[in-house]
Structure formats: C-alpha cells, structure tokens
Design an enzyme around this catalytic site. Sequence first.
Site, PDB file in Angstrom:
ATOM      1  N   ASP A 135       0.879  -1.172   0.000  1.00  0.00           N
ATOM      2  CA  ASP A 135       0.000   0.000   0.000  1.00  0.00           C
ATOM      3  C   ASP A 135       0.915   1.220   0.000  1.00  0.00           C
ATOM      4  O   ASP A 135       1.536   1.531   1.013  1.00  0.00           O
ATOM      5  CB  ASP A 135      -0.904  -0.045   1.235  1.00  0.00           C
ATOM      6  CG  ASP A 135      -1.764   1.219   1.377  1.00  0.00           C
ATOM      7  OD1 ASP A 135      -1.769   2.057   0.444  1.00  0.00           O
ATOM      8  OD2 ASP A 135      -2.420   1.351   2.428  1.00  0.00           O
ATOM      9  N   GLU A 160      -7.703   1.040  -4.185  1.00  0.00           N
ATOM     10  CA  GLU A 160      -7.358   1.219  -2.769  1.00  0.00           C
ATOM     11  C   GLU A 160      -8.507   0.877  -1.816  1.00  0.00           C
ATOM     12  O   GLU A 160      -8.309   0.206  -0.800  1.00  0.00           O
ATOM     13  CB  GLU A 160      -6.908   2.669  -2.560  1.00  0.00           C
ATOM     14  CG  GLU A 160      -6.524   2.990  -1.142  1.00  0.00           C
ATOM     15  CD  GLU A 160      -5.961   4.396  -0.987  1.00  0.00           C
ATOM     16  OE1 GLU A 160      -5.743   5.095  -2.004  1.00  0.00           O
ATOM     17  OE2 GLU A 160      -5.740   4.790   0.168  1.00  0.00           O
TER      18      GLU A 160
HETATM   19  P1  ATP Z   1      -3.026   8.319   2.213  1.00  0.00           P
HETATM   20  O1  ATP Z   1      -3.740   7.012   2.395  1.00  0.00           O
HETATM   21  O2  ATP Z   1      -3.831   9.486   2.715  1.00  0.00           O
HETATM   22  O3  ATP Z   1      -2.472   8.482   0.841  1.00  0.00           O
HETATM   23  P2  ATP Z   1      -0.908   7.090   3.784  1.00  0.00           P
HETATM   24  O4  ATP Z   1      -1.465   5.778   3.379  1.00  0.00           O
HETATM   25  O5  ATP Z   1       0.540   7.309   3.528  1.00  0.00           O
HETATM   26  O6  ATP Z   1      -1.716   8.297   3.155  1.00  0.00           O
HETATM   27  P3  ATP Z   1      -0.938   6.413   6.584  1.00  0.00           P
HETATM   28  O7  ATP Z   1       0.352   5.700   6.399  1.00  0.00           O
HETATM   29  O8  ATP Z   1      -2.122   5.593   6.942  1.00  0.00           O
HETATM   30  O9  ATP Z   1      -1.235   7.324   5.325  1.00  0.00           O
HETATM   31  O10 ATP Z   1      -0.788   7.538   7.715  1.00  0.00           O
HETATM   32  C1  ATP Z   1       0.121   8.610   7.594  1.00  0.00           C
HETATM   33  C2  ATP Z   1       0.145   9.380   8.898  1.00  0.00           C
HETATM   34  O11 ATP Z   1       0.614   8.511   9.933  1.00  0.00           O
HETATM   35  C3  ATP Z   1       1.084  10.558   8.912  1.00  0.00           C
HETATM   36  O12 ATP Z   1       0.465  11.720   8.400  1.00  0.00           O
HETATM   37  C4  ATP Z   1       1.431  10.679  10.394  1.00  0.00           C
HETATM   38  O13 ATP Z   1       0.454  11.424  11.076  1.00  0.00           O
HETATM   39  C5  ATP Z   1       1.360   9.237  10.885  1.00  0.00           C
HETATM   40  N1  ATP Z   1       2.652   8.540  11.019  1.00  0.00           N
HETATM   41  C6  ATP Z   1       2.845   7.431  11.778  1.00  0.00           C
HETATM   42  N2  ATP Z   1       4.107   7.004  11.732  1.00  0.00           N
HETATM   43  C7  ATP Z   1       4.765   7.865  10.914  1.00  0.00           C
HETATM   44  C8  ATP Z   1       6.113   7.958  10.465  1.00  0.00           C
HETATM   45  N3  ATP Z   1       7.044   7.075  10.846  1.00  0.00           N
HETATM   46  N4  ATP Z   1       6.436   8.951   9.611  1.00  0.00           N
HETATM   47  C9  ATP Z   1       5.514   9.838   9.210  1.00  0.00           C
HETATM   48  N5  ATP Z   1       4.232   9.810   9.610  1.00  0.00           N
HETATM   49  C10 ATP Z   1       3.843   8.840  10.450  1.00  0.00           C
HETATM   50 MG    MG Z   2      -3.385   5.126   2.944  1.00  0.00          MG
END
Ligand code: ATP
Ligand code: MG
Length: 264
Positions: A6, A71
């Site tokens: 993902d 997704e």
């Molecule tokens: P989207 O689905 O919106 O495209 P994503 O899948 O990358 O984004 P997630 O990985 O679910 O999103 O969550 C991202 C959030 O998790 C960040 O914005 C932050 O608040 C938090 N987070 C947790 N661990 C970390 C990390 N190691 N580095 C950066 N952000 C982190």
């Molecule tokens: Mg996501």
Amino acid sequence: VKMGIDAGGTLIKAVISENGSIRVKSFSTSRMTDAVDWIKAHYDHAEICATGGKANQLLQCLGLGGKQIVEFDATCRGVEYLCNEKPLLHVPYIITNVGTGTSIHLIEEHGHRRLGGTGVGGGTIMGLSFLMTGIQEFEKIVQLAKDGNRSSIDLTVAHVYEGAVPPIPGDLTASNFGRVQSSEQRPEDLLASVIGMVGETVSTASVLAADPYHVSTIVYIGSSFIQNPILRKVVADYTKLRGAEPLFVENGEYSGAMGALLSL
Ligand code: ATP
Ligand code: MG
C-alpha cells in the site's frame, strides 16, 4: 513469496507472505528508493500486488511487474481479514482510514462504498505541529503531546455555559483553539490540541456519515494511530460521546497492504 503493498501519500506499507508466515515492513514515501532497494534485494522473485495513490509510481520504479487493485477495495478486504477474530464486528459498519487525509467508508453485506472524507488527517497533525513547534518527527510529536494540557487552548461547551446547565455534554469542544489568549503556549499543549482537533474532526465526520445508515460501529485504521494513545483516546471518547461504538484494529495501518496481498 507474495507481497501486498500500500503506497500512500506518506508511508509505503508492505505485507509479505512467505512459507506460511507473514511479515510487515514500512517505508517513508518521500524515500521511495529505500523501499525499492529493499524489495529488490530481498524479494525480487515475489508476486506483487500494489494499491494506494503511489502504487503506479512504485511498481514502475520496481520494474518487477505486478498487479494493482483499487485502494478502497483493498482496505475493506484487509480490515475484514484483520478483524476476523473480532466477534463484535458485524455488517454494516463504517471504516474510517486516518492516513495523510481521512476517508470514510460504509461496509454493508453486499459491498462497500465511500461516503466521504476530510482533508483533516495525519498530515494535518504533521503540518500544524511543525508550524507551531518546529517538530517534524511523528514519534516526538506524539510523545510530547502526552504531557499536554488543552485547557488554555481549546474552548469546551462547559466553558461557554459556565455556571449554567449546558444543553449538550460539557466535555464537547465548543471551539478548537478558541480559548487562546496568549501567543506563548507550551509545545506540549499545542501538540495535544492539534491531535485533539484532528481526532474530534475525524470522529465527528464518521458519526455524522454513519447516522443516515443507522450504523453504530466505526472501525478506525491508518498509521496516524500508531503508538498514539492520545489520538486513540480522543477518537474513542468522542465517538462514544456522539453515540457510536469505536473499534481499533491491531495492525490496522496494514489493511490496504493486506487486502492487496489477499487479492493475489
Ligand atoms: P493516504 O492514504 O492518505 O495516501 P498514507 O497511506 O501514507 O496516506 P498512513 O500511512 O495511513 O497514510 O498515515 C500517515 C500518517 O501517519 C502521517 O500523516 C502521520 O500522522 C502518521 N505517522 C505514523 N508514523 C509515521 C512515520 N514514521 N512517519 C511519518 N508519519 C507517520
Ligand atoms: Mg493510505
């Protein structure tokens, strides 16, 4: 070997199934080459399925082939799998994915659909925290926020109805950041208030989205909840206060990657 990936706006999550065992790994999307190098070094022979906004870009960089799935399909499938030991989870329910942004889905017996979302999410925690305190690391933000006190920043209903009986619970926030009287605030308090605002916004949006469908269970996932008891507590309390039942999934941040893996 099978791998579900993902690739989101902030983090790339991978779930690998090898010889009957599962391992997980995550990378920063801003350092996509780290993910590409690691996958090529360890799993260049894996069968891959990717999802998320950066799936196409990642698959191209990898150059190993592989399929892509939508997704939202992946997320819903992954949640169902990760929750299969939760006796409490019955359709219909809501999935709220607090990633960089927030997406809200309705899961019914015969399918699912996206009800909406909000740009207030994990990215908001990162951006506003950086602007207000100069801190950029998620772990540091969360750690400091644990010692924060929101009372000099956020205006509650009880504050507004001081001395009178409020018509709605006094614990509800009447105005996030609405009580600020001075530009001098402790970083801990600011961080707690930012996380509070994000938590209250995503849970309020979820409960309002659920209401017309008479759904009362809301499953919260996304990396924003990782090692983040402050956000979990705000979201759990607010969801209950607004009349619904919150559920957090262990390893929920890997739902999309798990769903992608399961579709192989
Ligand atoms: P989207 O689905 O919106 O495209 P994503 O899948 O990358 O984004 P997630 O990985 O679910 O999103 O969550 C991202 C959030 O998790 C960040 O914005 C932050 O608040 C938090 N987070 C947790 N661990 C970390 C990390 N190691 N580095 C950066 N952000 C982190
Ligand atoms: Mg996501």
